[in-house]
Design a protein around this motif. Sequence first.
Motif, PDB file in Angstrom:
ATOM      1  N   SER A 104      95.784  43.726  45.730  1.00  0.00           N
ATOM      2  CA  SER A 104      97.129  43.373  46.355  1.00  0.00           C
ATOM      3  C   SER A 104      97.096  42.168  44.666  1.00  0.00           C
ATOM      4  O   SER A 104      98.321  41.039  44.451  1.00  0.00           O
ATOM      5  CB  SER A 104      97.087  42.328  47.393  1.00  0.00           C
ATOM      6  N   MET A 105      96.090  41.785  44.480  1.00  0.00           N
ATOM      7  CA  MET A 105      96.322  40.942  43.400  1.00  0.00           C
ATOM      8  C   MET A 105      95.786  41.217  41.530  1.00  0.00           C
ATOM      9  O   MET A 105      95.183  42.694  41.408  1.00  0.00           O
ATOM     10  CB  MET A 105      94.846  40.144  43.168  1.00  0.00           C
ATOM     11  N   ASP A 106      97.277  40.808  40.975  1.00  0.00           N
ATOM     12  CA  ASP A 106      97.353  41.483  39.298  1.00  0.00           C
ATOM     13  C   ASP A 106      96.301  41.118  38.945  1.00  0.00           C
ATOM     14  O   ASP A 106      96.442  39.523  37.982  1.00  0.00           O
ATOM     15  CB  ASP A 106      98.657  40.780  39.298  1.00  0.00           C
ATOM     16  N   ILE A 107      94.820  41.066  38.728  1.00  0.00           N
ATOM     17  CA  ILE A 107      94.220  40.867  37.582  1.00  0.00           C
ATOM     18  C   ILE A 107      93.753  42.363  37.475  1.00  0.00           C
ATOM     19  O   ILE A 107      93.325  43.805  37.987  1.00  0.00           O
ATOM     20  CB  ILE A 107      93.328  39.908  38.479  1.00  0.00           C
ATOM     21  N   THR A 108      92.421  42.521  36.649  1.00  0.00           N
ATOM     22  CA  THR A 108      91.123  43.141  35.931  1.00  0.00           C
ATOM     23  C   THR A 108      89.921  42.946  36.304  1.00  0.00           C
ATOM     24  O   THR A 108      89.653  42.045  35.826  1.00  0.00           O
ATOM     25  CB  THR A 108      91.654  44.452  34.720  1.00  0.00           C
ATOM     26  N   ALA A 109      89.615  43.424  37.482  1.00  0.00           N
ATOM     27  CA  ALA A 109      88.325  42.424  37.988  1.00  0.00           C
ATOM     28  C   ALA A 109      87.102  43.844  36.682  1.00  0.00           C
ATOM     29  O   ALA A 109      87.451  45.121  36.694  1.00  0.00           O
ATOM     30  CB  ALA A 109      87.653  43.027  39.004  1.00  0.00           C
ATOM     31  N   SER A 153      88.478  40.918  33.753  1.00  0.00           N
ATOM     32  CA  SER A 153      88.587  41.030  32.225  1.00  0.00           C
ATOM     33  C   SER A 153      90.256  40.696  31.828  1.00  0.00           C
ATOM     34  O   SER A 153      90.295  40.196  30.573  1.00  0.00           O
ATOM     35  CB  SER A 153      88.515  42.489  32.045  1.00  0.00           C
ATOM     36  N   GLN A 154      91.004  40.517  32.681  1.00  0.00           N
ATOM     37  CA  GLN A 154      92.545  40.281  32.572  1.00  0.00           C
ATOM     38  C   GLN A 154      93.375  39.797  33.704  1.00  0.00           C
ATOM     39  O   GLN A 154      93.650  40.262  34.557  1.00  0.00           O
ATOM     40  CB  GLN A 154      92.856  41.120  31.631  1.00  0.00           C
ATOM     41  N   VAL A 155      94.022  39.347  32.852  1.00  0.00           N
ATOM     42  CA  VAL A 155      95.051  38.618  34.405  1.00  0.00           C
ATOM     43  C   VAL A 155      96.485  39.298  33.772  1.00  0.00           C
ATOM     44  O   VAL A 155      97.214  39.043  32.710  1.00  0.00           O
ATOM     45  CB  VAL A 155      95.148  36.967  34.329  1.00  0.00           C
ATOM     46  N   HIS A 156      97.720  39.282  34.715  1.00  0.00           N
ATOM     47  CA  HIS A 156      98.682  39.758  34.539  1.00  0.00           C
ATOM     48  C   HIS A 156      99.842  39.080  35.612  1.00  0.00           C
ATOM     49  O   HIS A 156      99.135  38.638  36.225  1.00  0.00           O
ATOM     50  CB  HIS A 156      99.296  41.305  34.887  1.00  0.00           C
ATOM     51  N   GLY A 157     100.914  39.395  34.848  1.00  0.00           N
ATOM     52  CA  GLY A 157     102.342  39.269  35.742  1.00  0.00           C
ATOM     53  C   GLY A 157     101.882  37.463  35.857  1.00  0.00           C
ATOM     54  O   GLY A 157     101.422  36.634  35.071  1.00  0.00           O
ATOM     55  N   ARG A 173      83.864  34.650  29.762  1.00  0.00           N
ATOM     56  CA  ARG A 173      84.642  35.055  31.159  1.00  0.00           C
ATOM     57  C   ARG A 173      85.269  34.742  32.002  1.00  0.00           C
ATOM     58  O   ARG A 173      85.094  33.114  32.156  1.00  0.00           O
ATOM     59  CB  ARG A 173      83.447  35.590  32.089  1.00  0.00           C
ATOM     60  N   ILE A 174      86.695  34.872  32.048  1.00  0.00           N
ATOM     61  CA  ILE A 174      86.838  34.725  33.597  1.00  0.00           C
ATOM     62  C   ILE A 174      86.549  34.774  35.252  1.00  0.00           C
ATOM     63  O   ILE A 174      86.132  36.132  34.659  1.00  0.00           O
ATOM     64  CB  ILE A 174      88.351  35.538  33.362  1.00  0.00           C
ATOM     65  N   VAL A 175      86.160  33.459  35.390  1.00  0.00           N
ATOM     66  CA  VAL A 175      85.780  34.080  36.948  1.00  0.00           C
ATOM     67  C   VAL A 175      85.905  32.919  37.532  1.00  0.00           C
ATOM     68  O   VAL A 175      85.786  33.312  39.172  1.00  0.00           O
ATOM     69  CB  VAL A 175      83.639  33.116  36.351  1.00  0.00           C
ATOM     70  N   ALA A 176      87.457  32.458  37.470  1.00  0.00           N
ATOM     71  CA  ALA A 176      88.580  33.028  39.586  1.00  0.00           C
ATOM     72  C   ALA A 176      89.708  32.954  38.581  1.00  0.00           C
ATOM     73  O   ALA A 176      90.057  32.557  37.574  1.00  0.00           O
ATOM     74  CB  ALA A 176      87.741  31.041  38.918  1.00  0.00           C
ATOM     75  N   ALA A 177      90.559  33.225  39.168  1.00  0.00           N
ATOM     76  CA  ALA A 177      92.219  33.434  39.037  1.00  0.00           C
ATOM     77  C   ALA A 177      92.714  32.823  40.826  1.00  0.00           C
ATOM     78  O   ALA A 177      91.930  33.562  41.401  1.00  0.00           O
ATOM     79  CB  ALA A 177      92.345  34.770  38.553  1.00  0.00           C
ATOM     80  N   ARG A 178      94.158  32.843  40.112  1.00  0.00           N
ATOM     81  CA  ARG A 178      94.587  32.471  41.460  1.00  0.00           C
ATOM     82  C   ARG A 178      96.517  33.533  41.298  1.00  0.00           C
ATOM     83  O   ARG A 178      97.080  33.348  40.099  1.00  0.00           O
ATOM     84  CB  ARG A 178      95.445  31.295  41.366  1.00  0.00           C
ATOM     85  N   ASP A 179      96.722  33.601  41.931  1.00  0.00           N
ATOM     86  CA  ASP A 179      98.256  34.660  42.104  1.00  0.00           C
ATOM     87  C   ASP A 179      98.883  34.599  43.434  1.00  0.00           C
ATOM     88  O   ASP A 179      98.213  34.268  44.453  1.00  0.00           O
ATOM     89  CB  ASP A 179      97.977  36.253  42.185  1.00  0.00           C
ATOM     90  N   GLY A 180      99.577  33.572  43.604  1.00  0.00           N
ATOM     91  CA  GLY A 180     100.412  33.137  44.081  1.00  0.00           C
ATOM     92  C   GLY A 180      99.566  32.585  45.808  1.00  0.00           C
ATOM     93  O   GLY A 180      98.642  31.641  44.952  1.00  0.00           O
ATOM     94  N   SER A 181      99.388  32.898  46.434  1.00  0.00           N
ATOM     95  CA  SER A 181      98.498  32.349  47.893  1.00  0.00           C
ATOM     96  C   SER A 181      97.346  33.492  48.087  1.00  0.00           C
ATOM     97  O   SER A 181      96.077  32.596  49.146  1.00  0.00           O
ATOM     98  CB  SER A 181      99.472  33.143  48.820  1.00  0.00           C
ATOM     99  N   GLN A 182      97.265  33.838  46.952  1.00  0.00           N
ATOM    100  CA  GLN A 182      94.897  34.663  46.434  1.00  0.00           C
ATOM    101  C   GLN A 182      94.857  34.036  45.816  1.00  0.00           C
ATOM    102  O   GLN A 182      95.214  33.634  44.497  1.00  0.00           O
ATOM    103  CB  GLN A 182      95.635  36.075  45.557  1.00  0.00           C
TER     104      GLN A 182
END
Length: 197
Positions: A99-104, A139-143, A154-163
């Motif tokens: 559900s989260m617009d990221i690539t892990a 590796s990437q965040v999108h949207g 390296r990206i070790v934390a991200a947020r996408d709306g309520s996630q």
Amino acid sequence: MNIGVIALQGAYTEHMHMLEKCGCEVSEIKRPDELTDILDGIILPGSDCRALSAVLSELGMLTKLKMIIKEGLPVMGTCAGLSLLAKNIADCDTERIGSMDITAVCGSYRKNPGIVHKACMFDKTGIIPMTFIRAPFISQVHGSARVLAVSDGRIVAARDGSQLAVSFHPQLDDSTLIYSYFIDMIKSQVRKDNDSG
């Protein structure tokens, strides 16, 4: 505020203790029927991504989680929980929430079987301790997703709306900052829902 913790694998008891330190009610979630409307948010603890996905599927919880997260229930995924939330995974084809617009990328610390401790800036809130155990990274965040923390490039934390997704295990450190951040996310979501209602 009542936050559910998926209590199947990983150090979920420690998550529960940290939430209680922040003044939250905590629900231990082991069955699909416990994913109810009384929950204001939910935590997906770390573990092995494939194993956790298999257990959630076997219990009929993965489909329910997909539904309630899509409907807007705030969620925090730590370690394997991050991988389950990721829309894309570079090196794993396991079933997930997606559900989260990221690539892990799974298991960035797999070559180091021990525990890796770091201290990094988290969003604009300050430097916090981070404990990595065979952790994935983003590796990437999108949207609409945005980066909250970077360690060793390296990206070790991200947020996408309520996630919210973090590579590390915040329950293994003394800082409650990540939990306070998640609680504030939930409060913001409640205010937004009230304004739109």
